[in-house]
Design a protein around this motif. Structure first.
Motif, mmCIF file in Angstrom:
data_model
loop_
_atom_site.group_PDB
_atom_site.id
_atom_site.type_symbol
_atom_site.label_atom_id
_atom_site.label_comp_id
_atom_site.label_asym_id
_atom_site.label_seq_id
_atom_site.Cartn_x
_atom_site.Cartn_y
_atom_site.Cartn_z
ATOM 1 N N PRO A 226 5.631 1.001 -8.340
ATOM 2 C CA PRO A 226 4.632 1.407 -9.343
ATOM 3 C C PRO A 226 3.504 0.393 -9.497
ATOM 4 O O PRO A 226 2.431 0.732 -9.987
ATOM 5 C CB PRO A 226 5.449 1.543 -10.638
ATOM 6 N N ASN A 227 3.741 -0.863 -9.046
ATOM 7 C CA ASN A 227 2.678 -1.880 -9.132
ATOM 8 C C ASN A 227 1.992 -2.102 -7.791
ATOM 9 O O ASN A 227 1.418 -3.171 -7.565
ATOM 10 C CB ASN A 227 3.253 -3.211 -9.624
ATOM 11 N N ALA A 228 2.059 -1.139 -6.902
ATOM 12 C CA ALA A 228 1.433 -1.285 -5.582
ATOM 13 C C ALA A 228 -0.038 -1.666 -5.744
ATOM 14 O O ALA A 228 -0.702 -1.255 -6.697
ATOM 15 C CB ALA A 228 1.548 0.025 -4.809
ATOM 16 N N ASP A 229 -0.533 -2.450 -4.782
ATOM 17 C CA ASP A 229 -1.936 -2.897 -4.851
ATOM 18 C C ASP A 229 -2.889 -1.730 -4.628
ATOM 19 O O ASP A 229 -3.972 -1.683 -5.209
ATOM 20 C CB ASP A 229 -2.174 -3.970 -3.782
ATOM 21 N N PHE A 230 -2.488 -0.812 -3.741
ATOM 22 C CA PHE A 230 -3.305 0.380 -3.491
ATOM 23 C C PHE A 230 -2.394 1.600 -3.475
ATOM 24 O O PHE A 230 -1.315 1.554 -2.895
ATOM 25 C CB PHE A 230 -4.025 0.294 -2.137
ATOM 26 N N LYS A 231 -2.857 2.672 -4.101
ATOM 27 C CA LYS A 231 -2.099 3.929 -4.069
ATOM 28 C C LYS A 231 -3.033 5.033 -3.593
ATOM 29 O O LYS A 231 -4.090 5.249 -4.196
ATOM 30 C CB LYS A 231 -1.603 4.293 -5.471
ATOM 31 N N PHE A 232 -2.614 5.692 -2.531
ATOM 32 C CA PHE A 232 -3.407 6.821 -2.031
ATOM 33 C C PHE A 232 -2.568 8.088 -2.144
ATOM 34 O O PHE A 232 -1.355 8.076 -1.866
ATOM 35 C CB PHE A 232 -3.816 6.594 -0.571
ATOM 36 N N GLN B 135 -11.009 9.469 8.082
ATOM 37 C CA GLN B 135 -10.103 9.165 6.968
ATOM 38 C C GLN B 135 -9.723 7.681 6.969
ATOM 39 O O GLN B 135 -9.735 7.021 5.929
ATOM 40 C CB GLN B 135 -8.848 10.038 7.084
ATOM 41 N N LEU B 136 -9.428 7.171 8.173
ATOM 42 C CA LEU B 136 -9.054 5.753 8.272
ATOM 43 C C LEU B 136 -10.230 4.874 7.833
ATOM 44 O O LEU B 136 -10.039 3.904 7.080
ATOM 45 C CB LEU B 136 -8.634 5.424 9.720
ATOM 46 N N ALA B 137 -11.425 5.221 8.283
ATOM 47 C CA ALA B 137 -12.607 4.423 7.918
ATOM 48 C C ALA B 137 -12.799 4.421 6.398
ATOM 49 O O ALA B 137 -13.107 3.386 5.799
ATOM 50 C CB ALA B 137 -13.844 4.982 8.630
ATOM 51 N N LEU B 138 -12.565 5.575 5.791
ATOM 52 C CA LEU B 138 -12.723 5.687 4.343
ATOM 53 C C LEU B 138 -11.720 4.769 3.620
ATOM 54 O O LEU B 138 -12.074 4.021 2.696
ATOM 55 C CB LEU B 138 -12.501 7.152 3.937
ATOM 56 N N ILE B 139 -10.483 4.811 4.076
ATOM 57 C CA ILE B 139 -9.447 4.000 3.429
ATOM 58 C C ILE B 139 -9.697 2.502 3.658
ATOM 59 O O ILE B 139 -9.551 1.688 2.740
ATOM 60 C CB ILE B 139 -8.057 4.457 3.912
ATOM 61 N N ILE C 145 0.858 -1.185 0.000
ATOM 62 C CA ILE C 145 0.000 0.000 0.000
ATOM 63 C C ILE C 145 0.896 1.238 0.000
ATOM 64 O O ILE C 145 1.725 1.429 0.905
ATOM 65 C CB ILE C 145 -0.937 0.016 1.227
ATOM 66 N N ALA C 146 0.775 2.057 -1.028
ATOM 67 C CA ALA C 146 1.591 3.274 -1.154
ATOM 68 C C ALA C 146 0.751 4.477 -0.736
ATOM 69 O O ALA C 146 -0.374 4.645 -1.207
ATOM 70 C CB ALA C 146 2.044 3.429 -2.602
ATOM 71 N N ILE C 147 1.324 5.301 0.149
ATOM 72 C CA ILE C 147 0.632 6.520 0.569
ATOM 73 C C ILE C 147 1.559 7.704 0.302
ATOM 74 O O ILE C 147 2.613 7.843 0.924
ATOM 75 C CB ILE C 147 0.252 6.466 2.071
ATOM 76 N N ASP C 148 1.189 8.515 -0.665
ATOM 77 C CA ASP C 148 2.001 9.677 -1.008
ATOM 78 C C ASP C 148 1.219 10.960 -0.742
ATOM 79 O O ASP C 148 -0.001 10.945 -0.593
ATOM 80 C CB ASP C 148 2.398 9.619 -2.494
ATOM 81 N N GLY C 149 1.950 12.061 -0.717
ATOM 82 C CA GLY C 149 1.275 13.344 -0.537
ATOM 83 C C GLY C 149 2.235 14.392 -0.014
ATOM 84 O O GLY C 149 3.430 14.121 0.190
ATOM 85 N N TYR C 150 1.698 15.585 0.183
ATOM 86 C CA TYR C 150 2.496 16.725 0.636
ATOM 87 C C TYR C 150 2.975 16.542 2.077
ATOM 88 O O TYR C 150 2.465 15.686 2.798
ATOM 89 C CB TYR C 150 1.653 18.004 0.528
ATOM 90 N N SER C 151 3.918 17.401 2.480
ATOM 91 C CA SER C 151 4.406 17.381 3.857
ATOM 92 C C SER C 151 3.274 17.716 4.824
ATOM 93 O O SER C 151 2.425 18.550 4.502
ATOM 94 C CB SER C 151 5.494 18.443 4.047
ATOM 95 N N ASP D 289 -3.531 6.394 -11.314
ATOM 96 C CA ASP D 289 -4.227 5.303 -10.627
ATOM 97 C C ASP D 289 -4.302 5.498 -9.107
ATOM 98 O O ASP D 289 -4.722 4.598 -8.387
ATOM 99 C CB ASP D 289 -3.573 3.957 -10.963
ATOM 100 N N ALA D 290 -3.895 6.679 -8.612
ATOM 101 C CA ALA D 290 -3.966 6.909 -7.155
ATOM 102 C C ALA D 290 -5.351 7.419 -6.757
ATOM 103 O O ALA D 290 -5.995 8.155 -7.505
ATOM 104 C CB ALA D 290 -2.906 7.923 -6.746
ATOM 105 N N ILE D 291 -5.770 7.021 -5.573
ATOM 106 C CA ILE D 291 -7.036 7.515 -5.029
ATOM 107 C C ILE D 291 -6.705 8.766 -4.200
ATOM 108 O O ILE D 291 -5.882 8.702 -3.284
ATOM 109 C CB ILE D 291 -7.693 6.440 -4.145
ATOM 110 N N VAL D 292 -7.307 9.885 -4.568
ATOM 111 C CA VAL D 292 -6.970 11.150 -3.904
ATOM 112 C C VAL D 292 -7.889 11.375 -2.701
ATOM 113 O O VAL D 292 -9.105 11.251 -2.810
ATOM 114 C CB VAL D 292 -7.123 12.336 -4.887
#
Ligand code: DC
Length: 222
Positions: free
Chosen positions: A139-145, A212-216, A8-14, A198-201
């Motif tokens: 790049p092939n992560a199962d989930f990308k947020f 947020q946790l419940a949503l994910i 599970i990849a979690i990316d985003g701003y600082s 393919d990331a979920i924003v």
């Protein structure tokens, strides 16, 4: 909950709560968590502690050959070690924050840390947060947020976090440092922060961390 090896990849701003989210998610679904930003922070700390210039490529290579980073769980907390020293507190200091984006923009630094990160994901399921996890490390992560939030709200949250750790700073300093880091993280040549198609924003400006946790979790369990 997960019946196969899952990345599970979690990316985003600082300072948009990626680490808190990743930790809570890791606990909920019982898989490992890796804070990739801590690794860039540990490298930045090494430069500071050893008075090395990160603008000098020969000093960068000397430093990288001597740097060893690993994580361990201490009192239930994921803890960063630099050459076997616990640096979890020091890597969060303003002095590290002030140079870490420049250090993270150095291609040699990224090559070393990305290789280490991929190794960590080779055998086990994990959640990793950072800037280039979904776009480059896995790049092939199962989930990308891709997590985002209003910059002023992010600065307020960072200020509270620093105060909670006994580190005094002003809103203005924190806000300016954040803007500076966003700029470097999104404009650097090597693996900048980008939102992959393919990331979920998720914009969490008005979301509690529980919501947020419940949503994910609902997305992962679908
Ligand atoms: O997530 P953080 O604030 O602890 O990250 C510290 C710095 O490292 C930040 O400037 C972005 C950079 N970073 C990066 O370039 N790539 C990553 N995968 C993680 C962090």
């Amino acid at each position: 909950m997960l019946n196969k090896k899952t990345i599970i990849a979690i990316d985003g701003y600082s300072s948009c709560g990626k680490s808190t989210l990743a930790k809570d998610l890791a606990k909920s679904i019982n898989i490992a968590y890796v804070d990739s930003g801590a690794m860039y922070r540990a490298v930045a700390l090494y430069f500071i502690d050893n008075s090395l210039k990160f603008t000098d490529s020969s000093e960068v290579n000397i430093a990288l050959a001597k740097i060893n980073i690993h994580f361990d769980i201490i009192d239930g907390v994921n803890t960063t070690f630099l050459n076997n020293n616990n640096v979890e507190k020091e890597i969060r200091s303003p002095k590290v924050a002030s140079i870490v984006s420049e250090v993270a923009a150095i291609p040699e630094v990224r090559t070393k840390l990305v290789a280490l990160q991929r190794e960590m994901g080779e055998t086990n399921s994990l959640i990793m947060d950072g800037r280039d996890i979904g776009s480059n490390v896995f790049p092939n992560a199962d989930f990308k947020f891709f997590i985002t939030a209003d910059p002023k709200v992010r600065a307020e949250r960072r200020l509270l976090e620093l105060r909670g750790k006994g580190i005094e700073s002003s809103f203005e300093d924190v806000f300016n440092n954040l803007k500076h880091r966003d700029h470097i993280d999104t404009t650097r040549k090597t693996n900048p922060l980008i939102q992959t198609k393919d990331a979920i924003v998720i914009d969490n400006t008005e979301l509690t961390k529980e919501a947020q946790l419940a949503l994910i979790l609902s997305i992962i369990n679908k």
